[in-house]
Motif scaffolding. Sequence first.
Motif, PDB file in Angstrom:
ATOM      1  N   VAL A  63      38.009  50.469  42.667  1.00  0.00           N
ATOM      2  CA  VAL A  63      37.832  51.868  43.082  1.00  0.00           C
ATOM      3  C   VAL A  63      37.931  51.977  44.596  1.00  0.00           C
ATOM      4  N   VAL A  64      37.248  51.087  45.299  1.00  0.00           N
ATOM      5  CA  VAL A  64      37.295  51.119  46.763  1.00  0.00           C
ATOM      6  C   VAL A  64      38.735  50.905  47.240  1.00  0.00           C
ATOM      7  N   TRP A  65      39.443  49.982  46.619  1.00  0.00           N
ATOM      8  CA  TRP A  65      40.833  49.730  47.014  1.00  0.00           C
ATOM      9  C   TRP A  65      41.697  50.965  46.774  1.00  0.00           C
ATOM     10  N   GLU A  66      41.502  51.580  45.613  1.00  0.00           N
ATOM     11  CA  GLU A  66      42.271  52.798  45.314  1.00  0.00           C
ATOM     12  C   GLU A  66      41.987  53.877  46.351  1.00  0.00           C
ATOM     13  N   LEU A  67      40.710  54.060  46.695  1.00  0.00           N
ATOM     14  CA  LEU A  67      40.352  55.080  47.679  1.00  0.00           C
ATOM     15  C   LEU A  67      40.924  54.724  49.055  1.00  0.00           C
ATOM     16  N   HIS A  68      40.780  53.472  49.374  1.00  0.00           N
ATOM     17  CA  HIS A  68      41.309  53.024  50.666  1.00  0.00           C
ATOM     18  C   HIS A  68      42.828  53.212  50.714  1.00  0.00           C
ATOM     19  N   ALA A  69      43.492  52.776  49.651  1.00  0.00           N
ATOM     20  CA  ALA A  69      44.955  52.884  49.602  1.00  0.00           C
ATOM     21  C   ALA A  69      45.405  54.333  49.672  1.00  0.00           C
ATOM     22  N   ALA A  70      44.606  55.237  49.109  1.00  0.00           N
ATOM     23  CA  ALA A  70      44.969  56.653  49.097  1.00  0.00           C
ATOM     24  C   ALA A  70      44.482  57.363  50.360  1.00  0.00           C
ATOM     25  N   GLY A  71      43.703  56.647  51.202  1.00  0.00           N
ATOM     26  CA  GLY A  71      43.201  57.263  52.422  1.00  0.00           C
ATOM     27  C   GLY A  71      42.094  58.262  52.170  1.00  0.00           C
ATOM     28  N   GLN A  72      41.413  58.159  51.085  1.00  0.00           N
ATOM     29  CA  GLN A  72      40.358  59.114  50.731  1.00  0.00           C
ATOM     30  C   GLN A  72      38.968  58.535  51.039  1.00  0.00           C
ATOM     31  N   PRO A  73      38.013  59.423  51.323  1.00  0.00           N
ATOM     32  CA  PRO A  73      36.631  58.949  51.511  1.00  0.00           C
ATOM     33  C   PRO A  73      36.038  58.545  50.149  1.00  0.00           C
ATOM     34  N   LEU A  74      34.954  57.784  50.191  1.00  0.00           N
ATOM     35  CA  LEU A  74      34.311  57.324  48.943  1.00  0.00           C
ATOM     36  C   LEU A  74      33.773  58.509  48.153  1.00  0.00           C
ATOM     37  N   ASP A  75      33.822  58.400  46.835  1.00  0.00           N
ATOM     38  CA  ASP A  75      33.346  59.487  45.973  1.00  0.00           C
ATOM     39  C   ASP A  75      32.209  59.023  45.054  1.00  0.00           C
ATOM     40  N   SER A  76      31.848  59.862  44.120  1.00  0.00           N
ATOM     41  CA  SER A  76      30.699  59.597  43.230  1.00  0.00           C
ATOM     42  C   SER A  76      30.942  58.408  42.304  1.00  0.00           C
ATOM     43  N   ARG A  77      32.205  58.105  42.005  1.00  0.00           N
ATOM     44  CA  ARG A  77      32.477  56.933  41.157  1.00  0.00           C
ATOM     45  C   ARG A  77      31.943  55.671  41.822  1.00  0.00           C
ATOM     46  N   LEU A  78      32.122  55.569  43.113  1.00  0.00           N
ATOM     47  CA  LEU A  78      31.651  54.408  43.853  1.00  0.00           C
ATOM     48  C   LEU A  78      30.124  54.341  43.852  1.00  0.00           C
ATOM     49  N   VAL A  79      29.489  55.474  44.030  1.00  0.00           N
ATOM     50  CA  VAL A  79      28.022  55.527  44.016  1.00  0.00           C
ATOM     51  C   VAL A  79      27.496  55.116  42.637  1.00  0.00           C
ATOM     52  N   THR A  80      28.137  55.570  41.575  1.00  0.00           N
ATOM     53  CA  THR A  80      27.706  55.214  40.212  1.00  0.00           C
ATOM     54  C   THR A  80      27.813  53.713  39.982  1.00  0.00           C
ATOM     55  N   ILE A  81      28.906  53.125  40.389  1.00  0.00           N
ATOM     56  CA  ILE A  81      29.090  51.679  40.201  1.00  0.00           C
ATOM     57  C   ILE A  81      28.071  50.899  41.035  1.00  0.00           C
ATOM     58  N   CYS A  82      27.800  51.339  42.248  1.00  0.00           N
ATOM     59  CA  CYS A  82      26.799  50.661  43.083  1.00  0.00           C
ATOM     60  C   CYS A  82      25.420  50.707  42.425  1.00  0.00           C
ATOM     61  N   ARG A  83      25.069  51.821  41.815  1.00  0.00           N
ATOM     62  CA  ARG A  83      23.783  51.921  41.103  1.00  0.00           C
ATOM     63  C   ARG A  83      23.746  50.953  39.907  1.00  0.00           C
ATOM     64  N   GLN A  84      24.861  50.836  39.206  1.00  0.00           N
ATOM     65  CA  GLN A  84      24.923  49.897  38.086  1.00  0.00           C
ATOM     66  C   GLN A  84      24.742  48.461  38.574  1.00  0.00           C
ATOM     67  N   VAL A  85      25.357  48.139  39.715  1.00  0.00           N
ATOM     68  CA  VAL A  85      25.206  46.794  40.279  1.00  0.00           C
ATOM     69  C   VAL A  85      23.743  46.555  40.653  1.00  0.00           C
ATOM     70  N   GLN A  86      23.084  47.544  41.233  1.00  0.00           N
ATOM     71  CA  GLN A  86      21.669  47.403  41.581  1.00  0.00           C
ATOM     72  C   GLN A  86      20.825  47.140  40.334  1.00  0.00           C
ATOM     73  N   THR A  87      21.100  47.866  39.266  1.00  0.00           N
ATOM     74  CA  THR A  87      20.349  47.681  38.014  1.00  0.00           C
ATOM     75  C   THR A  87      20.548  46.275  37.469  1.00  0.00           C
ATOM     76  N   VAL A  88      21.784  45.811  37.447  1.00  0.00           N
ATOM     77  CA  VAL A  88      22.062  44.464  36.938  1.00  0.00           C
ATOM     78  C   VAL A  88      21.432  43.405  37.844  1.00  0.00           C
ATOM     79  N   ASN A  89      21.438  43.624  39.163  1.00  0.00           N
ATOM     80  CA  ASN A  89      20.773  42.683  40.071  1.00  0.00           C
ATOM     81  C   ASN A  89      19.282  42.559  39.737  1.00  0.00           C
TER      82      ASN A  89
END
Length: 161
Positions: A63-89
């Motif tokens: 997702v980050v690569w896609e956003l970076h490649a498209a020149g877009q700022p981070l969106d809610s998809r990134l925030v959702t995945i980060c929360r999932q990573v925190q839960t799994v941690n």
Amino acid sequence: MVSDRQGRSARSIQVSGIMKRLRDETERAKFETARALRLQREQSKLGQLQNQKGDQLRALGEVVWELHAAGQPLDSRLVTICRQVQTVNQQISDQEALIEAIKQEQPPEPPKCARCGRELNNTDVFCPACGVPVAAAEAKPAAATPDAACPKCGSPVRAGA
């Protein structure tokens, strides 16, 4: 004749001691086997959680690569995945703590007579050393005195007799 009886009695005591050691070792082996199985099961769960984290981190990277490649700022998809990573941690930390607790477990101590302190078998109804009923010995330990009373007739009995 007396010597023959004494020899048989000594062999009987010897066999009884061997049987007790065998029972004790069997109980310890059962404990160790059950602990090893639980440990393996929990380590497997830990591996699954770590794989899940890896999948989520790869998705995050994509997702980050896609956003970076498209020149877009981070969106809610990134925030959702980060929360999932925190839960799994957190789940990984909990799983590691559980595994460590299992590794630290010790087998239970064999029961002892509350009156005289001798180790008992789980099947003992009376203490083989002092003769007190096991339930009674657990209920009220006697004071440590050199002489004890016979549980049947109440007569004084030498300690260790």
